[in-house]
Each structure stands twice: as C-alpha cells, then as structure tokens.
Design an enzyme around this catalytic site. Structure first.
Site, PDB file in Angstrom:
ATOM      1  N   GLU A  55      36.811  39.902  23.383  1.00  0.00           N
ATOM      2  CA  GLU A  55      37.609  39.562  24.571  1.00  0.00           C
ATOM      3  C   GLU A  55      37.235  38.174  25.082  1.00  0.00           C
ATOM      4  O   GLU A  55      36.682  38.035  26.177  1.00  0.00           O
ATOM      5  CB  GLU A  55      37.346  40.591  25.683  1.00  0.00           C
ATOM      6  CG  GLU A  55      37.600  42.031  25.291  1.00  0.00           C
ATOM      7  CD  GLU A  55      36.914  43.020  26.240  1.00  0.00           C
ATOM      8  OE1 GLU A  55      36.179  42.606  27.161  1.00  0.00           O
ATOM      9  OE2 GLU A  55      37.111  44.222  26.051  1.00  0.00           O
ATOM     10  N   GLY A  86      32.430  36.180  26.524  1.00  0.00           N
ATOM     11  CA  GLY A  86      31.212  35.531  27.000  1.00  0.00           C
ATOM     12  C   GLY A  86      30.715  34.382  26.152  1.00  0.00           C
ATOM     13  O   GLY A  86      29.597  33.923  26.335  1.00  0.00           O
ATOM     14  N   TYR A 105      39.006  30.151  34.887  1.00  0.00           N
ATOM     15  CA  TYR A 105      38.498  30.483  36.230  1.00  0.00           C
ATOM     16  C   TYR A 105      38.609  29.289  37.194  1.00  0.00           C
ATOM     17  O   TYR A 105      37.766  29.104  38.060  1.00  0.00           O
ATOM     18  CB  TYR A 105      37.052  30.991  36.136  1.00  0.00           C
ATOM     19  CG  TYR A 105      36.867  32.067  35.088  1.00  0.00           C
ATOM     20  CD1 TYR A 105      37.406  33.335  35.281  1.00  0.00           C
ATOM     21  CD2 TYR A 105      36.206  31.804  33.889  1.00  0.00           C
ATOM     22  CE1 TYR A 105      37.265  34.320  34.303  1.00  0.00           C
ATOM     23  CE2 TYR A 105      36.063  32.783  32.907  1.00  0.00           C
ATOM     24  CZ  TYR A 105      36.595  34.040  33.129  1.00  0.00           C
ATOM     25  OH  TYR A 105      36.451  35.002  32.166  1.00  0.00           O
ATOM     26  N   GLY A 137      37.490  34.694  26.920  1.00  0.00           N
ATOM     27  CA  GLY A 137      38.291  34.049  27.975  1.00  0.00           C
ATOM     28  C   GLY A 137      38.031  32.555  27.926  1.00  0.00           C
ATOM     29  O   GLY A 137      38.820  31.776  27.381  1.00  0.00           O
ATOM     30  N   CYS A 142      36.593  22.707  55.436  1.00  0.00           N
ATOM     31  CA  CYS A 142      35.605  22.796  56.514  1.00  0.00           C
ATOM     32  C   CYS A 142      34.421  23.653  56.091  1.00  0.00           C
ATOM     33  O   CYS A 142      34.171  24.728  56.658  1.00  0.00           O
ATOM     34  CB  CYS A 142      36.254  23.406  57.750  1.00  0.00           C
ATOM     35  SG  CYS A 142      36.624  22.157  58.935  1.00  0.00           S
ATOM     36  N   GLU A 143      33.792  23.256  55.048  1.00  0.00           N
ATOM     37  CA  GLU A 143      32.621  23.926  54.480  1.00  0.00           C
ATOM     38  C   GLU A 143      31.881  22.854  53.704  1.00  0.00           C
ATOM     39  O   GLU A 143      32.464  21.816  53.385  1.00  0.00           O
ATOM     40  CB  GLU A 143      33.027  25.005  53.463  1.00  0.00           C
ATOM     41  CG  GLU A 143      33.870  26.111  53.988  1.00  0.00           C
ATOM     42  CD  GLU A 143      33.086  27.301  54.495  1.00  0.00           C
ATOM     43  OE1 GLU A 143      31.856  27.333  54.316  1.00  0.00           O
ATOM     44  OE2 GLU A 143      33.725  28.188  55.090  1.00  0.00           O
TER      45      GLU A 143
HETATM   46  N1  LLP Z   1      35.552  40.869  29.015  1.00  0.00           N
HETATM   47  C1  LLP Z   1      35.097  41.351  30.174  1.00  0.00           C
HETATM   48  C2  LLP Z   1      34.978  42.793  30.343  1.00  0.00           C
HETATM   49  C3  LLP Z   1      34.742  40.483  31.213  1.00  0.00           C
HETATM   50  O1  LLP Z   1      34.267  40.960  32.360  1.00  0.00           O
HETATM   51  C4  LLP Z   1      34.894  39.085  31.025  1.00  0.00           C
HETATM   52  C5  LLP Z   1      34.569  38.157  32.095  1.00  0.00           C
HETATM   53  C6  LLP Z   1      35.388  38.616  29.788  1.00  0.00           C
HETATM   54  C7  LLP Z   1      35.699  39.547  28.801  1.00  0.00           C
HETATM   55  C8  LLP Z   1      35.592  37.169  29.495  1.00  0.00           C
HETATM   56  O2  LLP Z   1      34.425  36.437  29.574  1.00  0.00           O
HETATM   57  P1  LLP Z   1      34.428  34.904  29.082  1.00  0.00           P
HETATM   58  O3  LLP Z   1      34.716  34.895  27.606  1.00  0.00           O
HETATM   59  O4  LLP Z   1      35.487  34.195  29.837  1.00  0.00           O
HETATM   60  O5  LLP Z   1      33.077  34.381  29.415  1.00  0.00           O
HETATM   61  N2  LLP Z   1      34.318  33.453  36.804  1.00  0.00           N
HETATM   62  C9  LLP Z   1      33.140  33.254  35.981  1.00  0.00           C
HETATM   63  C10 LLP Z   1      33.134  34.104  34.770  1.00  0.00           C
HETATM   64  C11 LLP Z   1      33.247  35.553  35.140  1.00  0.00           C
HETATM   65  C12 LLP Z   1      33.644  36.339  34.000  1.00  0.00           C
HETATM   66  C13 LLP Z   1      33.977  37.731  34.392  1.00  0.00           C
HETATM   67  N3  LLP Z   1      34.230  38.544  33.261  1.00  0.00           N
HETATM   68  C14 LLP Z   1      33.008  31.790  35.638  1.00  0.00           C
HETATM   69  O6  LLP Z   1      33.843  31.011  36.073  1.00  0.00           O
HETATM   70  O7  LLP Z   1      32.045  31.402  34.959  1.00  0.00           O
END
Ligand code: LLP
Length: 401
Positions: A260, A221, A357, A262, A329-330
């Site tokens: 974790e 996050g 993402y 991302g 088409c949106e």
């Molecule tokens: N760990 C868990 C349990 C999660 O659910 C997530 C993201 C992460 C780690 C990684 O989070 P990050 O470091 O990437 O913020 N699609 C959305 C973000 C949804 C994230 C879902 N879970 C976007 O594009 O902003």
C-alpha cells in the site's frame, strides 16, 4: 527524469495564481513502474494508499497504470469507485472506525482489513462465513521517520496486537469466519528492507493459523528523499529480499503479497508554489513570509518535516539565510535558518515533496481558502481543482441569529 521547469511554474503562477499545488503525472507513472518492475511478480499487488492524495485525476492516472487502491475511510472508497476502480481493486484498511462503515464497505463488495477484536467479533456475528475478511495486526515493531508516523510499535493504536492472535483465532473459529488476509503497516518513511523482513517474520509465525489465507499485506511506508543527501528505498533490493523470504518459507504456497504505497508514488511528483508577501528583518533573523501557512502544508510544523525550498524568481541570486514563515496567526515556520537564493517581496518559492499529505492535510484555518491543484500531463498544464471561494466558507453554515 525531467522535473517541471521554472518557466512552467511561472506560467502556472500567472495563469492560476498562488498558492497552488502542482503535480507531475510523469513522475507518478515512473514511480509506479519502478515499484511494479522491481517486484515483477504476478503474486504481487500494488494498492495506492490514496490518503496521500485523492484528487480524482491522480486516482484515474494510477488506475490507468493498473494500480489497485487502498482507502482509509468510506469516503475514500466512494472516491475510488467514482474514479472507476472495480470493487475487487479496492481495499479498505480501517482503523478505529464504527461498524456501520465496515458494513457499508462489505455491501460495496470491496476487500476489508479489520483492525480491532471488537469489530472482528461484530463482523463474525453478522456475516459468519458469507464474506471473507482480512485482519490488521500490530507487529510490535518500532519503525518510521518520526514517532507520529510510527504505527507498528507496542504503544500504537493501530491494528490488533500480535500478542492477541489467539483471540483472533477464537473468533474465527466461533463464527466460522473466512480470514483471507493478514496485514501490517509499521510506519512511514522507512528506507531499510530489514523492517519489512522483520514484519514478515512476525506474520510467518502466525499464518499457519489461517487456513483460508489468500494475501499477506505489508502496507506502505517506503522512503523517498526529502533532503538532497537522502535516498529513497531501493526497491530492487527490497523486492529481491522480500520475494526470497517468501520463496524460502512458502514454496508450495501461492499467497499473494500486497503493498500500500502512498508517499513512494506521489510525494516527489508534487510541488507547492507560493509567493513572498513580506520580508521582515530583525536583529538576528530575516523572516520571509509567504502567502500560505500550516493551513496548506502542515508537514513541517506537525512532523518537523524538511521540505526543500527553491526561489525560482531568483535562481542565481546570492545565497542568504532566512526563516520561511506563513501568514497564519500561529508560529507556522516552514524552515528555520534556511539558505536560499536572495529573496525579494513578490518572489515565487517552490516547496518540493508536496505530492503526499500536502493538499490532503490542508484546512480552512483562519478562514483562508484551500489552494488550487494543477496537473502537468504530457506537457499539458490543467487545473484539476479550483481554489476555494468565499461562498465555500459559508456553504455549510446555518445562520440562526
Ligand atoms: N497503509 C496504511 C495502513 C497506512 O496507514 C498508510 C499511511 C499507508 C499505507 C501509506 O503510507 P506511505 O507509503 O504514504 O508512507 N501524514 C504523514 C504520513 C502518515 C501516514 C499514515 N498512514 C506524513 O505526511 O508523513
């Protein structure tokens, strides 16, 4: 850090066509190193949240750096194994899944965070103390860039509410379960260390209940800049505050701290390269329609997310205001009233922050192809996924008429 040049983007567009996702390996490596060196502690483990971007080459690249991997489905686990991760490097943080997937994960010998009382009970009934397991808790903290990506608050579906901790302990005792980890993930796009510190406090209140604890998993996050005025999470400050908090409370304890990330690792490394199909001037708005839509990059429409857009075909052109829209088409508006260097039909637009993402949330809506992916690694440009072809649209269909 040098980002890919306009010449490289033009070469990629020419060689592989558009739309296309482009990833800069150097940026991924430097983000990983920044995270790792900020903590610089043998008790800290980084699990790349691969839901952000699962191309096998990206998984391999991060594995080569020494990263572990966090998965959100059994198929992501299988991709991780395919990329060469060892079972002990793989974490499956589940949410709302069927018990069969948990069993499959257990049989693969990986770490598992269970996120419901129901599955924890089933796990206890079936495996007792034969396999250690972590629990995903919901700390009841509201945080995250927007409500759709806030996961730790008291109305969120994610995790076992912290208020039900007594039930977790009951199940643990009833089945002699080895609960070796506690996990929280409060949301995505979080800049301030305070949210993580609050989460740690919630966990510190309960960790004494778990005698077999090995790790505290703080999820992902971390914020990255999307607009030029924004800044990413200051990792050094965050690391110092978190490590200090752990040292204060657990000085005799050798608990591991897991993360974790991302977005932090891959968002800024990705670019989405598109071409202008048509310009449409109306009374008050000039629409610039690209050869893509929310079938390829959903974030602006789904989260109202801002993505910087640059016209690399006319980098010095007069600044004008456009609505950048798609061909689906949106109402697929990527950006409204956006100032961009003057656009002509055929120009190439680059979207920033497309690594996390982006491709991963793409679809075949309107029967359009998913785009190709390209990696720039040591100045070498390689195709790492072909765009769909017409046969892909028919591949799984069974004709009965
Ligand atoms: N760990 C868990 C349990 C999660 O659910 C997530 C993201 C992460 C780690 C990684 O989070 P990050 O470091 O990437 O913020 N699609 C959305 C973000 C949804 C994230 C879902 N879970 C976007 O594009 O902003």
């Amino acid at each position: 850090m040098q980002q890919p040049t306009n010449e490289q983007f033009l070469e990629i567009a020419q060689q592989f066509g558009t739309p296309v996702y482009v990833y800069d390996a150097n940026k991924i490596v430097s983000q990983y190193q920044k995270f790792k060196s900020a903590f610089n502690s043998p008790t800290v483990k980084i699990f790349y949240a691969c839901k952000a971007l699962t191309n096998i080459n990206i998984l391999k690249l991060l594995k080569l750096q020494g990263a572990n991997i966090d998965c959100s489905s059994i198929n992501e686990v299988k991709l991780a194994i395919h990329a060469g991760f060892e079972p002990q490097q793989i974490l499956y943080t589940s949410n709302g899944i069927g018990f069969d997937e948990i069993e499959e994960a257990k049989n693969l010998g990986i770490h598992i965070n269970i996120d419901s009382i129901s599955n924890l009970k089933k796990f206890g009934q079936k495996f007792n103390n034969s396999y250690p397991v972590g629990v995903r808790l919901r700390p009841n903290i509201m945080a995250g860039g927007n409500i759709k990506i806030a996961t730790g608050h008291d109305k969120s579906k994610f995790g076992i509410p912290i208020t039900q901790i007594a039930e977790v302990v009951d199940i643990m005792q009833q089945y002699n379960l080895l609960i070796n980890g506690v996990h929280i993930h409060t949301g995505s796009d979080i800049k301030e260390a305070d949210v993580f510190l609050k989460g740690i406090e919630v966990l510190f209140d309960v960790i004494h209940l778990f005698p077999n604890l090995m790790y505290v998993d703080l999820g992902g996050g971390f914020k990255v800049p999307f607009e030029d005025t924004e800044e990413e999470t200051d990792m050094i400050t965050l690391a110092n505050k978190i490590l200090e908090k752990f040292n204060q409370h657990l000085h005799q304890n050798k608990l591991q701290i897991w993360f974790e990330p991302g977005k932090y690792l891959v968002s800024q490394a990705g670019y989405f390269l598109t071409k202008i199909n048509v310009l449409k001037k109306t009374n008050n708005i000039e629409f610039a329609s690209i050869n893509s839509g929310f079938n390829h990059l959903l974030r602006p429409m789904f989260y109202d997310a801002y993505h910087k857009i640059v016209n690399i075909s006319n980098p010095n052109g007069t600044i004008k205001e456009y609505d950048i829209v798609g061909n689906i088409c949106e109402t697929d508006t990527f950006a409204a009233n956006r100032n961009i260097n003057e656009i002509n039909e055929g120009d190439l637009l680059v979207f920033y922050n497309a690594g996390a993402y982006g491709f991963e949330m793409s679809s075949n809506y309107n029967s359009r192809y998913k785009p190709a992916e390209v990696l720039i690694h040591n100045n070498q440009i390689s195709l790492i996924r072909k765009a769909d072809r017409f046969e892909d649209l028919l591949k799984n269909q069974i004709v009965v008429l």
